[in-house]
Design an enzyme around this catalytic site. Structure first.
Site, PDB file in Angstrom:
ATOM      1  CB  ILE A   1      -1.366  -0.215   1.088  1.00  0.00           C
ATOM      2  CG1 ILE A   1      -0.086   0.102   2.702  1.00  0.00           C
ATOM      3  CG2 ILE A   1      -2.347  -1.122   1.351  1.00  0.00           C
ATOM      4  CD1 ILE A   1      -1.432   0.487   3.742  1.00  0.00           C
ATOM      5  CG  ASN A  61      -1.705   8.439  -2.396  1.00  0.00           C
ATOM      6  OD1 ASN A  61      -1.315   6.899  -1.776  1.00  0.00           O
ATOM      7  ND2 ASN A  61      -2.033   8.513  -3.250  1.00  0.00           N
ATOM      8  CE  LYS A 103       6.442  -2.347   1.508  1.00  0.00           C
ATOM      9  NZ  LYS A 103       7.178  -0.900   1.592  1.00  0.00           N
ATOM     10  N   PRO A 158      12.815  -1.990  -1.765  1.00  0.00           N
ATOM     11  CG  PRO A 158      14.100  -0.553  -2.349  1.00  0.00           C
ATOM     12  CD  PRO A 158      13.003  -0.693  -1.103  1.00  0.00           C
ATOM     13  CD  GLU A 186      -4.955   3.399  -7.798  1.00  0.00           C
ATOM     14  OE1 GLU A 186      -4.200   4.368  -8.165  1.00  0.00           O
ATOM     15  OE2 GLU A 186      -5.172   3.295  -6.714  1.00  0.00           O
ATOM     16  CG  LEU A 187       0.237   1.463 -11.382  1.00  0.00           C
ATOM     17  CD1 LEU A 187       0.570   0.456 -13.155  1.00  0.00           C
ATOM     18  CD2 LEU A 187       1.492   0.662 -10.394  1.00  0.00           C
ATOM     19  N   GLY A 188       0.254   4.821 -11.574  1.00  0.00           N
ATOM     20  CA  GLY A 188      -0.135   7.174 -11.588  1.00  0.00           C
ATOM     21  C   GLY A 188      -1.195   6.956 -12.753  1.00  0.00           C
ATOM     22  CB  CYS A 247      -3.480   7.495  -7.881  1.00  0.00           C
ATOM     23  SG  CYS A 247      -4.861   6.785  -7.164  1.00  0.00           S
ATOM     24  CD  GLU A 262       0.724   9.568 -10.873  1.00  0.00           C
ATOM     25  OE1 GLU A 262      -0.347   9.795 -10.347  1.00  0.00           O
ATOM     26  OE2 GLU A 262       1.621   9.421 -10.267  1.00  0.00           O
ATOM     27  CB  ILE A 263       3.232  17.212 -10.612  1.00  0.00           C
ATOM     28  CG1 ILE A 263       3.657  18.135 -11.359  1.00  0.00           C
ATOM     29  CG2 ILE A 263       4.079  18.183  -9.750  1.00  0.00           C
ATOM     30  CD1 ILE A 263       3.774  19.373 -11.903  1.00  0.00           C
ATOM     31  CG  PHE A 264       1.729  12.521  -6.024  1.00  0.00           C
ATOM     32  CD1 PHE A 264       0.441  11.683  -6.768  1.00  0.00           C
ATOM     33  CD2 PHE A 264       1.293  11.130  -4.900  1.00  0.00           C
ATOM     34  CE1 PHE A 264       0.173  10.380  -6.795  1.00  0.00           C
ATOM     35  CE2 PHE A 264       0.765  10.740  -4.309  1.00  0.00           C
ATOM     36  CZ  PHE A 264       0.139  10.093  -5.355  1.00  0.00           C
TER      37      PHE A 264
END
Length: 539
Positions: free
Chosen positions: A204, A207, A230, A264, A306-308, A340, A437-439
């Site tokens: 997860i 944000n 995680k 990582p 579920e991505l950008g 997102c 994607e600036i976020f």
């Protein structure tokens, strides 16, 4: 719409104006006869931060029903984004801890009571969990704000009610998952059975830490699975607390395991683990690719992503400009822009562009920025120094590429990670601020001439998560909703996240869907059972 309405009501504050200047001297921020307007107060961000009333209790890993130290004994700090100060030191899980957690989840699935518990009993546990979420709203919202920086009012009044509602939604589904009896062309009884998939690994983001915990865990548990979560290293606290409430609700040991740690190490170990049957990930597209590769290289476990996004918000020529400005502002700046599906490309028809721009700039100047624990604050700090620097880099890129910085673009204060709400005009698709994607709290406003043009430009992106359409014409709305290559289109609204509404993206915004009935299939296997019929009365 209720959730969006509640959020919008929190985002309509105003504050006094002041000035900020370091970018002004560069000259490139002047354009088309305009100079940058800055009217933000730094007082809210400079005041001494409010001390949260909640004590941080859970900082260890939850494995097999117990809170334990990491195998290495290592910890890592989690920081207060208001100040950069350490909130607590949290157990740092790595590959060995993932092994321990997966082993516990594997045993709980293969030998334990959860998959063998009746669907009705599973629903009762989830309903109890939702009740406990409601009873502990203050503690959970405080941890979420403290660790993440989002406004407390947003966490407590919007997100926590959404979380308990979603858990109840999946509690209701637990005893309604069933297969079919299928007609055959021969004398055979054919049934389909929906079985829990097994051990679900769930990674997860930072944000919406608690909301994403619920999105992942609730459907998996409703289907009878066990899970290893995680958490994001930036925001481990609320999920560890929520997991304790799950225990209080009656979840057996080993069914839910929570490991805090870095991507990582802990994240990669979970994605590549041979005993994990299913993986769900929410985060950046870049990391999503790595997660997918790790899953494919090991046991080919199914993965939902579920991505950008780089979502267009389209304001048509017939729009009520005042309402469109407020909705576009909300679509971009909600959650400090760290969303997102943020409406980060604001396309405005040329006939209303100038009026929209001036009012959008004025609205940004009224946005209240400061300590997220203060009532009435709309925007808190960004999550951490890395994200802060990334956003500031994009702001500089916008200036250097020729976009007009209408307002904002500066840091607020010298402590914590506060950024002025920023508005750019004269943006085109070749600029990084329009492509990447600036976020963060950076609104790019683009001009278009007709519907065909804006459809082409809106779809010219590698992302396809969401879009907003603002029009009073049903034909225009229908044309756009079918033409936009995205997973969700909000018409005259934005960020409506009811539990039953599926959410996910096209293209590089991911695969699969969260929420709603569609999400259940992520955590189920379909088995066909075929049995011969001897002398059947009918076939």
């Amino acid at each position: 719409m209720a959730a969006a309405s509640r959020i919008s009501s929190l985002l309509s504050r105003s504050l006094a104006s002041s000035t900020s200047s370091s970018l002004i001297s560069k000259g490139r921020i002047y354009g088309v006869g305009r100079s940058v307007v800055c009217g933000y107060t730094t007082a809210a961000a400079l005041e001494k931060p409010i001390t949260p009333s909640v004590k941080v209790t859970y900082t260890k890993l939850l494995i097999n029903g117990d809170y334990v130290d990491s195998a290495s004994g290592k910890t890592f700090p989690t920081y207060d984004p208001r100040t950069g100060d350490v909130i607590a030191h949290v157990a740092e899980g790595d590959a060995e801890d993932i092994n321990r957690a997966v082993s516990a989840a594997r045993k709980a699935f293969d030998e334990g009571p959860w998959p063998k518990t009746t669907a009705y009993e599973r629903s009762r546990v989830l309903f109890k969990f939702a009740d406990l979420i409601d009873q502990h709203t203050e503690e959970l919202a405080t941890l979420e704000t403290w660790d993440n920086g989002k406004p407390y009012e947003q966490a407590a009044k919007v997100e926590l009610p959404m979380i308990s509602r979603l858990i109840r939604y999946y509690a209701g589904w637990a005893d309604k998952i069933h297969g079919l009896t299928v007609p055959a062309d021969s004398p055979h009884l054919v049934q389909t059975i929906h079985e829990p998939i097994g051990v679900a690994g769930q990674i997860i983001p930072w944000n919406f830490p608690l909301l994403m915990f619920a999105w992942k865990v609730a459907p998996a548990l409703a289907c009878g699975n066990t899970v290893v979560v995680k958490t994001a290293e930036q925001t481990p606290l609320s999920a560890l607390y929520a997991a304790k409430l799950l225990q209080e609700a009656g979840i057996p040991a080993g069914v839910v395991n929570v490991v805090s740690g870095y991507g990582p190490t802990a994240g990669a170990a979970l994605a590549s683990h041979m005993q994990v049957d299913k993986l769900a990930f929410t985060g950046s597209t870049e990391t999503g690719k790595i997660v997918l590769q790790l899953a494919a290289k090991t046991n080919l476990k199914p993965v939902t992503l579920e991505l950008g996004g780089k979502s267009p918000f389209i304001v048509c020529k017939d729009a009520d400009v005042d309402k469109a400005v407020e909705l576009a502002h909300f679509a971009l700046f909600f959650n400090q822009g760290q969303c997102c599906c943020a409406g980060s490309r604001t396309y405005v028809h040329e006939s209303v562009y100038d009026e929209f721009l001036e009012k959008a700039k004025a609205r940004a100047l009224k946005r209240s920025v400061g300590d997220p624990f203060v009532a009435g604050i709309e925007q808190g700090p960004q999550i951490d120094s890395e994200q802060f620097e990334k956003i500031m880099k994009y702001i500089r890129s916008g200036v250097e590429s020729g976009a007009t910085l209408e307002t904002g673009g500066e840091r607020i204060g010298d402590k914590g990670y506060y950024i002025q709400p920023t508005v750019f005009s004269n943006v085109n698709e070749n600029m990084l601020i329009s492509k990447d994607e600036i976020f963060g709290p950076v609104q790019s406003i683009l001009k278009f001439k007709d519907i065909n043009e804006v459809i082409r430009r809106a779809n010219t992106t590698t992302y396809g998560l969401a879009a907003g359409v603002f029009t009073q014409d049903i034909d225009t709305a229908n044309t756009l909703t079918r033409a936009l290559k995205v997973g969700t289109v909000w018409v005259n609204c934005y960020d409506v996240f009811d539990a039953a509404i599926p959410f996910g993206g096209y293209k590089m915004s991911g695969q699969g869907r969260e929420k709603g009935i569609h999400c259940l299939s992520n955590y189920l296997q379909v088995k066909a059972v075929v049995t011969p019929l001897k002398d059947p009365a009918w076939i």
